[in-house]
Design a protein around this motif. Structure first.
Motif, mmCIF file in Angstrom:
data_model
loop_
_atom_site.group_PDB
_atom_site.id
_atom_site.type_symbol
_atom_site.label_atom_id
_atom_site.label_comp_id
_atom_site.label_asym_id
_atom_site.label_seq_id
_atom_site.Cartn_x
_atom_site.Cartn_y
_atom_site.Cartn_z
ATOM 1 N N UNK A 1 -10.806 -15.531 -20.761
ATOM 2 C CA UNK A 1 -10.799 -14.128 -20.365
ATOM 3 C C UNK A 1 -9.353 -13.667 -20.296
ATOM 4 N N UNK A 2 -9.024 -12.567 -20.997
ATOM 5 C CA UNK A 2 -7.639 -12.131 -21.074
ATOM 6 C C UNK A 2 -7.452 -10.657 -20.773
ATOM 7 N N UNK A 3 -6.286 -10.347 -20.226
ATOM 8 C CA UNK A 3 -5.836 -8.969 -20.056
ATOM 9 C C UNK A 3 -4.483 -8.853 -20.745
ATOM 10 N N UNK A 4 -4.412 -8.025 -21.768
ATOM 11 C CA UNK A 4 -3.160 -7.773 -22.483
ATOM 12 C C UNK A 4 -2.711 -6.358 -22.135
ATOM 13 N N UNK B 1 -5.881 -4.081 -23.218
ATOM 14 C CA UNK B 1 -6.888 -4.746 -24.033
ATOM 15 C C UNK B 1 -7.546 -5.819 -23.172
ATOM 16 N N UNK B 2 -8.751 -5.529 -22.666
ATOM 17 C CA UNK B 2 -9.498 -6.473 -21.829
ATOM 18 C C UNK B 2 -10.405 -7.263 -22.760
ATOM 19 N N UNK B 3 -10.133 -8.562 -22.923
ATOM 20 C CA UNK B 3 -10.778 -9.293 -24.005
ATOM 21 C C UNK B 3 -11.348 -10.637 -23.570
ATOM 22 N N UNK C 1 -12.801 -7.264 -27.372
ATOM 23 C CA UNK C 1 -12.818 -6.670 -26.056
ATOM 24 C C UNK C 1 -12.776 -5.159 -26.098
ATOM 25 N N UNK C 2 -12.659 -4.564 -24.922
ATOM 26 C CA UNK C 2 -12.626 -3.106 -24.789
ATOM 27 C C UNK C 2 -11.193 -2.652 -24.547
ATOM 28 N N UNK C 3 -10.909 -1.434 -24.979
ATOM 29 C CA UNK C 3 -9.619 -0.801 -24.723
ATOM 30 C C UNK C 3 -9.774 0.101 -23.505
ATOM 31 N N UNK C 4 -8.933 -0.148 -22.493
ATOM 32 C CA UNK C 4 -9.012 0.585 -21.222
ATOM 33 C C UNK C 4 -7.630 1.157 -20.902
ATOM 34 N N UNK D 1 -9.304 5.088 -18.789
ATOM 35 C CA UNK D 1 -10.539 5.493 -19.457
ATOM 36 C C UNK D 1 -10.884 4.458 -20.527
ATOM 37 N N UNK D 2 -12.166 4.099 -20.629
ATOM 38 C CA UNK D 2 -12.604 3.221 -21.717
ATOM 39 C C UNK D 2 -12.593 4.047 -22.991
ATOM 40 N N UNK D 3 -11.688 3.706 -23.912
ATOM 41 C CA UNK D 3 -11.444 4.541 -25.080
ATOM 42 C C UNK D 3 -11.954 3.957 -26.380
ATOM 43 N N UNK D 4 -12.247 2.653 -26.431
ATOM 44 C CA UNK D 4 -12.678 2.048 -27.682
ATOM 45 C C UNK D 4 -12.745 0.537 -27.575
ATOM 46 N N UNK D 5 -12.497 -0.131 -28.690
ATOM 47 C CA UNK D 5 -12.595 -1.586 -28.739
ATOM 48 C C UNK D 5 -11.463 -2.185 -29.565
ATOM 49 N N UNK D 6 -11.292 -3.476 -29.419
ATOM 50 C CA UNK D 6 -10.291 -4.199 -30.185
ATOM 51 C C UNK D 6 -10.781 -5.587 -30.530
ATOM 52 N N UNK D 7 -10.135 -6.211 -31.499
ATOM 53 C CA UNK D 7 -10.438 -7.587 -31.858
ATOM 54 C C UNK D 7 -9.151 -8.264 -32.319
#
Length: 292
Positions: free
Chosen positions: A121-124, A174-176, A202-205, A222-228
């Motif tokens: 579990x990561x927070x970037x 980037x919460x991944x 993960x999701x972009x916050x 705000x939850x704005x989108x996603x990332x990989x």
């Protein structure tokens, strides 16, 4: 008779010495083989049920992107917009817990579901800043004549900050969740080197800092989108537990709901881009077992 007794004692001593020598040699061989067996130890990090935590700091790079803005009285796109990260100058802010969110930081919590496979579990916490001193291509419509007049020959100059300021500096979060495979490279008594590689999603916050057309600056999470992403790392483990980690990753971010105003109007922006990141820091491993 005495001569025979002496000769017998001498021969018995010789035989005993030869036997002792062979036994000693056998003991040495056994000891040597045992020593070799001790050297062959399982990888210290590759243990099911092991947990590690990590905290570090990053530098990021972002590909150019097209940013599409929609709202009341406008629908336009800025093409090929360039951006940079925003690292904090070296200082006490990097070690003061009350200020850790100011820096471009990373957090990891990993759990080994298999001997060489971990869920992480990561927070970037990256920072994204549109470069202000640039002229970009424009397409679309603006009803406000003041800002429409800033478009010249299909382009708009952003350098005076009147048209737009655009940042994800609180930040590009980037919460991944990642899946990482680990392989031991070096295994010594008090130091181990382990290589990993994997993927994440993960999701972009973000907390975006945007000021468009002179409106009050948007500044909220705000939850704005996603990332990989694809990632790889080198991990040095000291004395079974302490870890130094160097990680690199490349990825793709798509944010289709970036808030551009503070009110509840449907004003929003959309953008997607590729990114690269290098990070380094320290961590601690729990439940690490090694054969003695």
């Amino acid at each position: 008779m005495k001569k025979l007794l002496v000769i017998g004692l001498m021969m018995s001593n010789f035989v005993f010495a030869q036997t002792l020598s062979r036994d000693t040699a056998d003991i040495e061989v056994i000891h040597e083989n045992a020593h070799e067996r001790i050297k062959v130890k399982p990888d210290p990090l590759l243990k099911k049920g092991q947990i590690f935590v990590f905290f570090g700091w990053n530098r990021g790079a972002f590909g150019n992107s097209d940013i599409h803005f929609t709202g009341n009285g406008y629908d336009f796109q800025l093409n090929n917009v360039s951006a940079r990260d925003k690292p904090t100058k070296l200082g006490i802010v990097y070690i003061d817990p009350s200020w850790f969110t100011v820096t471009q930081y990373n957090f990891r919590l990993g759990y080994f579901i298999k001997d060489n496979l971990a869920l992480v579990l990561g927070i970037d916490h990256m920072k994204y800043v549109m470069k202000q001193n640039q002229t970009v291509d424009f397409s679309g419509t603006i009803s406000d004549p003041k800002y429409a007049a800033m478009v010249q020959n299909g382009q708009v100059n952003l350098s005076d900050e009147q048209f737009l300021t655009f940042e994800h500096t609180d930040g590009l979060n980037y919460e991944n969740l990642g899946l990482e495979k680990y392989k031991n490279l070096i295994n010594r008594k008090n130091i181990d080197l382990v290589w990993s590689y994997g993927v994440g999603i993960g999701v972009m916050f973000p907390k975006s800092n945007i000021k468009l057309f002179g409106n009050e600056r948007s500044d909220r999470f705000h939850v704005a989108g996603m990332g990989t992403d694809l990632r790889t790392s080198l991990n040095l483990v000291f004395w079974n537990h302490w870890m130094a980690r160097l990680e690199g990753k490349v990825g793709y971010i798509n944010m289709w709901d970036i808030k551009t105003t503070l009110n509840n109007k449907p004003d929003k922006a959309q953008q997607d881009f590729v990114f690269g990141q290098v990070l380094a820091g320290v961590g601690y491993t729990f439940n690490t077992k090694r054969n003695k």
